[in-house]
Write an enzyme that holds these catalytic residues in place. Structure first.
Site, PDB file in Angstrom:
ATOM      1  N   ASP A 100     -15.483   1.949   2.472  1.00 36.81           N
ATOM      2  CA  ASP A 100     -14.525   0.858   2.315  1.00 36.81           C
ATOM      3  C   ASP A 100     -14.881  -0.057   1.147  1.00 36.81           C
ATOM      4  OD1 ASP A 100     -12.881   1.669   4.339  1.00 36.81           O
ATOM      5  OD2 ASP A 100     -13.764   0.389   5.857  1.00 36.81           O
TER       6      ASP A 100
ATOM      7  N   ASP B 283     -10.744  -0.652   8.014  1.00 36.90           N
ATOM      8  CA  ASP B 283      -9.427  -1.286   8.110  1.00 36.90           C
ATOM      9  C   ASP B 283      -8.380  -0.235   7.763  1.00 36.90           C
ATOM     10  OD1 ASP B 283     -10.280  -1.284   5.437  1.00 36.90           O
ATOM     11  OD2 ASP B 283      -9.013  -2.980   4.914  1.00 36.90           O
TER      12      ASP B 283
ATOM     13  N   CYS C 257       0.818  -1.218   0.000  1.00 36.77           N
ATOM     14  CA  CYS C 257       0.000   0.000   0.000  1.00 36.77           C
ATOM     15  C   CYS C 257       0.848   1.263   0.000  1.00 36.77           C
ATOM     16  CB  CYS C 257      -0.933  -0.007   1.209  1.00 36.77           C
ATOM     17  SG  CYS C 257      -2.458  -0.918   0.893  1.00 36.77           S
TER      18      CYS C 257
ATOM     19  N   ASP D 126     -11.670  -5.079   3.773  1.00 38.55           N
ATOM     20  CA  ASP D 126     -12.823  -4.196   3.571  1.00 38.55           C
ATOM     21  C   ASP D 126     -14.140  -4.918   3.840  1.00 38.55           C
ATOM     22  OD1 ASP D 126     -11.306  -1.990   2.894  1.00 38.55           O
ATOM     23  OD2 ASP D 126     -11.323  -2.432   0.748  1.00 38.55           O
TER      24      ASP D 126
ATOM     25  N   LYS E 144       0.294   3.409  -3.272  1.00 37.32           N
ATOM     26  CA  LYS E 144      -1.030   3.901  -3.653  1.00 37.32           C
ATOM     27  C   LYS E 144      -0.937   5.328  -4.192  1.00 37.32           C
ATOM     28  CE  LYS E 144      -4.669   3.212  -1.246  1.00 37.32           C
ATOM     29  NZ  LYS E 144      -5.791   2.277  -1.123  1.00 37.32           N
TER      30      LYS E 144
ATOM     31  N   GLY F 255     -10.579 -15.511 -12.400  1.00 34.94           N
ATOM     32  CA  GLY F 255      -9.853 -14.253 -12.457  1.00 34.94           C
ATOM     33  C   GLY F 255      -9.274 -13.979 -13.821  1.00 34.94           C
ATOM     34  N   HIS F 256      -8.248 -13.145 -13.826  1.00 37.09           N
ATOM     35  CA  HIS F 256      -7.623 -12.695 -15.071  1.00 37.09           C
ATOM     36  C   HIS F 256      -6.121 -12.627 -14.846  1.00 37.09           C
ATOM     37  CE1 HIS F 256      -7.093 -10.522 -18.842  1.00 37.09           C
ATOM     38  NE2 HIS F 256      -6.350  -9.653 -18.193  1.00 37.09           N
ATOM     39  N   SER F 257      -5.345 -12.905 -15.903  1.00 36.30           N
ATOM     40  CA  SER F 257      -3.889 -12.864 -15.795  1.00 36.30           C
ATOM     41  C   SER F 257      -3.294 -12.172 -17.004  1.00 36.30           C
ATOM     42  CB  SER F 257      -3.318 -14.286 -15.674  1.00 36.30           C
ATOM     43  OG  SER F 257      -3.605 -15.029 -16.854  1.00 36.30           O
TER      44      SER F 257
END
Length: 721
Positions: free
Chosen positions: A427, A601, A396, A466, A399, A516-518
């Site tokens: 969140d 969080d 993080c 979250d 960010k 998911g995706h790659s």
């Protein structure tokens, strides 16, 4: 045009952080092989240097002085570090078993040392500690020494084994006990009738033992270890409150189960350090037997094998010729005598004195300094910059600035759909699906570790934060996986590790990884979109009331530690503690805090930024006590040294804290990865929940209170109550 990253085609895995591998890592970092992914597997973040162990036992060196920091070395070498003990190796599948994980390799090297465990001696496992591995001995010795000094334990110690290692330990123990004001009672127990000491050193060693007051029991095999001491075969008991085993070294038992050729359990290697009959497995250090030039187990041979092993690993990966290791026939043996004196022996000649201790001390410190003096790592300077830029943080810490993000999201139009119940800025999004309420969030992390499984677990737990913070239960997740350029074989290995670790983390929370995706990119980045379900109203940022107590369930400082680790300035033991905390789920803590007035969080915008978000949404102010805020080990020291994450300055500007000073004040703006929950709840409920949170494995802290004031955060000593 972007410069293409190199294509990774080979996995080179180093099993064990012994002296040879430590030096290989240093040399590799000076000239990496672009096509190879280097991995180090070791049970812990550090490895002790055996040459300084007697000095540490005697009290001449602190523990840090003999710790080789493998976290720093791995970062310097660009290697991924997997913390765990290797338990098996399958040469046919080319896999190494580490707990529940199977690590694939193209080339492997084994340097796991030996053990002084005595499995055939009854009571040894329960009442004694082996001299090797060194970690357990050093830790338990310090505990015994403290107890003896305090009068809680008799100053009685026994060493089983009268070789050089055992004699060094016994004299060191006697010296340390005497320095603590105790009258030492140290005994060496040796099964043989004579000391197995080198050359003419024997008589001098016996005289040194006498000077230290060490009792020598020759021809006295041990038959059992009990809580009272060591029972000899004669039936006599040598009283001891601390027992160490140094009766010869033994190979790690799992090596014999690999099917690889061994000599008395040690891996048989040829002149180029390859295991006999294998082109893809090497071995070095005490776990290897040099078939072409048998030598005793000694650190000097491990150290001098390092350049050869390094070159031959590169040669095996590139198809070039390997070179031979030709160990010297003899070497200078420097033996500690307890106090700051040493005995030297070579070629049958033995001398002793304090000058020899100074020589040994200089040699040992020089070796350790070589593994600590690593070149500074800085980013390439920008074209218009006068100074090199700091490296971009990961997790993080990378960010976007909170101010820029807040301005962008505030410009989004209000939802037109009546089943979208939230607005941008909370969140997670809250949706109405039939009669249920679904929470959905997304998060991703730029890699802060080269271990894809560790990153995947932490990223999954971070993404679920979250969901938990809003009082929901995780339901399903989709993964986003970005990997650097690598061959299809390495892609498959890496994806297997990522998906297994992520799926395990989600299933522990009652959720499923559904797909998911790659894609490929410049570096590894992992993220998850997670849904959750809640029966009642979700817990939001709004709702905090004056008089509420502020509860924090996890320390802060992860951003500072991650930034320092990238710069080779964090301690390996501190990083291990941080990684373990970040990889720990928070479902139980979230369930206990489900009735909080407000909760979030703590992640990228730091404790101050997320507390300010609660204050703004609730129309209240907050007072916090900096001394009540828990910190990760090492974070305050690093913050005091000026270590900051990439977005620290923007975090501070976005959520200034009145009265914040010093390192603790700086850490209020530190971006957190997989951070804890910050909850506002009535003071009586907080007092009731704190012990329950601790019992659930989330030792929370009361750090401040909500006050009736305009939205702002101030440091007020004593505000934690």
């Amino acid at each position: 045009m972007m410069r293409p990253s190199p294509l990774l085609t080979r996995d080179i895995v180093l099993v064990g952080g012994g002296h040879t591998h430590a030096l290989v890592l240093r040399k590799w970092g000076m000239r990496p092989l672009p096509s190879a992914r280097l991995t180090l597997i070791n049970p812990g973040p550090t490895a002790p240097y055996s040459g300084m162990l007697p000095g540490h036992i005697a009290g001449h060196y602190p523990r840090d002085a003999l710790e080789i920091d493998l976290v720093r070395l791995a970062r310097f070498a660009g290697a991924r570090l997997i913390l765990g003990a290797a338990e098996a190796l399958d040469p046919d599948r080319r896999e190494i078993v580490v707990g529940a994980r199977r690590i694939g390799y193209d080339i492997a090297s084994i340097d796991i040392g030996v053990t002084s465990q005595m499995p055939d001696l009854p009571g040894f496992a329960e009442h004694a500690v082996p001299a090797k591995p060194l970690e357990g001995l050093a830790r338990r010795w310090q505990a015994f020494l403290d107890a003896a000094e305090a009068g809680h334990s008799a100053p009685q110690a026994a060493v089983i084994g009268g070789g050089v290692a055992g004699l060094e330990l016994s004299m060191a123990m006697a010296h340390a006990l005497r320095a603590r004001g105790c009258t030492p009672q140290v005994t060496v127990i040796e099964a043989a009738a004579e000391l197995p000491s080198p050359g003419r050193a024997g008589p001098r060693l016996r005289a040194a033992l006498d000077r230290q007051g060490v009792t020598l029991r020759l021809g006295a095999p041990a038959s059992e270890v009990t809580a009272q001491g060591v029972v000899l075969q004669t039936g006599e008991t040598v009283p001891a409150c601390f027992v160490a085993g140094a009766a010869g070294a033994r190979p790690q038992g799992w090596l014999a189960r690999t099917g690889l050729p061994t000599e008395d359990g040690y891996l048989r290697v040829g002149p180029d350090l390859r295991v006999e009959g294998r082109d893809d497995i090497f071995a070095a250090g005490d776990c290897a037997h040099l078939v072409h030039a048998p030598r005793p187990k000694a650190g000097v041979y491990a150290v001098r094998a390092a350049p050869v092993l390094h070159d031959n690993l590169r040669a095996a990966a590139t198809g070039r010729a390997r070179r031979a290791y030709r160990p010297q026939r003899d070497y200078l043996k420097l033996i500690s005598l307890g106090e700051k004196a040493a005995l030297a022996e070579k070629a049958g000649v033995a001398v002793e004195g304090r000058l020899l201790w100074r020589l040994k001390d200089r040699i040992d410190r020089k070796f350790m300094q070589k593994l600590r003096d690593l070149p500074e790592m800085t980013a390439e300077p920008a074209a218009e910059a006068a100074e090199p830029a700091e490296p971009l943080c990961a997790g993080c810490g990378s960010k976007l600035a909170p101010g820029a993000l807040a301005r962008a999201t505030s410009a989004l139009p209000a939802p037109l759909r009546d089943d979208v119940l939230s607005t941008p800025g909370d969140d997670a999004a809250v949706l109405r699906v039939g009669g249920a309420r679904q929470v959905i969030t997304t998060d991703h992390l730029r890699a802060f570790t080269e271990d894809p499984a560790l990153l995947a677990r932490i990223a999954a737990i971070h993404a679920m934060g979250d969901i938990w913070a809003m009082g929901a239960r995780p339901q399903a997740a989709l993964a986003t996986v970005i990997l650097p350029r690598m061959s299809e074989r390495l892609q498959a290995r890496t994806l297997d590790e990522i998906l297994e670790a992520a799926s395990t983390a989600f299933r522990e929370a009652g959720a499923e990884l559904a797909g998911g995706h790659s894609t490929m990119g410049a570096e590894m980045t992992l993220g998850f979109t997670v849904t959750g379900l809640t029966e009642g109203d979700p817990v939001t940022l709004a709702g905090a009331r004056p008089g509420d107590a502020l509860i924090l369930t996890r320390p802060i400082g992860s951003g500072t530690l991650l930034a320092a680790e990238m710069r080779l300035r964090a301690r390996g033991s501190d990083m291990e503690a941080l990684w373990q905390a970040m990889a720990t789920p928070q479902a139980e803590a979230a369930a206990l805090l489900r009735d909080a007035h407000a909760m979030t969080d703590v992640t990228g915008f730091g404790l101050a930024g997320h507390l300010m978000a609660i204050c703004t949404a609730s129309g209240v102010g907050a007072e916090i006590d900096p001394e009540a805020i828990p910190l990760y080990p090492g974070a305050e020291t690093l913050a005091d040294q000026g270590i900051r994450s990439t977005i620290w300055e923007q975090n501070r500007a976005h959520a200034p804290v009145t009265g914040a000073t010093g390192a603790r004040g700086a850490l209020l703006h530190d971006p957190q990865t997989s951070g804890g929950f910050l909850a506002a709840l009535p003071e009586p409920e907080a007092a009731h929940l704190l012990p329950r949170l601790a019992a659930a494995g989330a030792p929370a802290h009361r750090i401040g209170r909500i006050v009736a004031a305009p939205p702002a955060v101030a440091c007020v000593p004593g505000s934690a109550g």
